[in-house]
Design a protein around this motif. Structure first.
Motif, short mmCIF file in Angstrom:
data_model
loop_
_atom_site.label_atom_id
_atom_site.label_comp_id
_atom_site.label_asym_id
_atom_site.label_seq_id
_atom_site.Cartn_x
_atom_site.Cartn_y
_atom_site.Cartn_z
N LEU A 16 0.78 -1.06 -0.03
CA LEU A 16 0.06 -0.06 -0.19
C LEU A 16 0.62 1.19 0.05
N TRP A 17 2.11 1.28 0.38
CA TRP A 17 3.07 2.28 0.47
C TRP A 17 3.15 2.91 -1.27
N ARG A 18 3.04 4.16 -1.17
CA ARG A 18 3.38 4.66 -2.54
C ARG A 18 4.17 5.94 -2.30
N GLY A 19 5.15 5.67 -2.88
CA GLY A 19 6.27 6.74 -2.78
C GLY A 19 6.69 7.47 -1.63
N SER A 20 7.34 8.85 -1.68
CA SER A 20 7.44 9.58 -0.38
C SER A 20 6.19 10.00 0.16
N PRO A 21 6.34 9.75 1.68
CA PRO A 21 5.11 10.35 2.54
C PRO A 21 5.20 12.07 2.19
N ALA A 31 6.98 19.89 7.88
CA ALA A 31 6.51 18.63 7.72
C ALA A 31 7.46 17.38 7.60
N GLN A 32 8.86 18.16 7.95
CA GLN A 32 9.94 17.28 8.01
C GLN A 32 9.96 16.25 9.08
N ALA A 36 9.94 12.16 8.15
CA ALA A 36 10.94 11.22 8.96
C ALA A 36 10.36 10.15 9.57
N ARG A 37 9.40 10.28 10.24
CA ARG A 37 8.66 9.34 11.19
C ARG A 37 7.95 8.37 10.20
#
Length: 109
Positions: A16-21, A31-32, A36-37
């Motif tokens: 389900l993970w799609r690219g960078s959050p 948002a950093q 990172a989390r």
């Protein structure tokens, strides 16, 4: 939960993970920490899935993935441990020693 169930559920979750959050906010300072989390949680889930697969004896099929992950996440001790934990038939003594030395150099740097 047994290793087979864990590997299957983690594989499904990771699919389900799609690219960078939060990619729309990747340059925003606010948002950093969250980016990172979330990335840390993703890598931890990958490590958990690899552990479950190793427990199921899927060593040979994990070798290319592990080598790629170690090169991208050089400071992840669990990944180094998974590489070093491959069964002896998959590693020569020289490979094992070099992998240990490389992990040691990376972690000491």
């Amino acid at each position: 939960m047994n290793n087979a169930d864990a590997a299957e559920q983690l594989r499904a979750a990771l699919a389900l993970w799609r690219g960078s959050p939060l990619s729309d906010f990747s340059y925003e300072r606010f948002a950093q920490d969250e980016i990172a989390r979330l990335e840390e949680l993703h890598v931890a889930a990958v490590e958990d899935r690899i552990e479950a697969d190793l427990a199921l004896g899927r060593h040979a099929e994990l070798v290319p993935e592990l080598e790629s992950l170690v090169s991208r996440h050089r400071l992840r001790e669990r990944l180094h441990g998974a590489v070093d934990g491959r069964p002896l038939p998959l590693r020569t003594a020289g490979e094992a020693l070099e992998a240990y030395r490389a992990a040691r150099r990376t972690l000491l740097a």
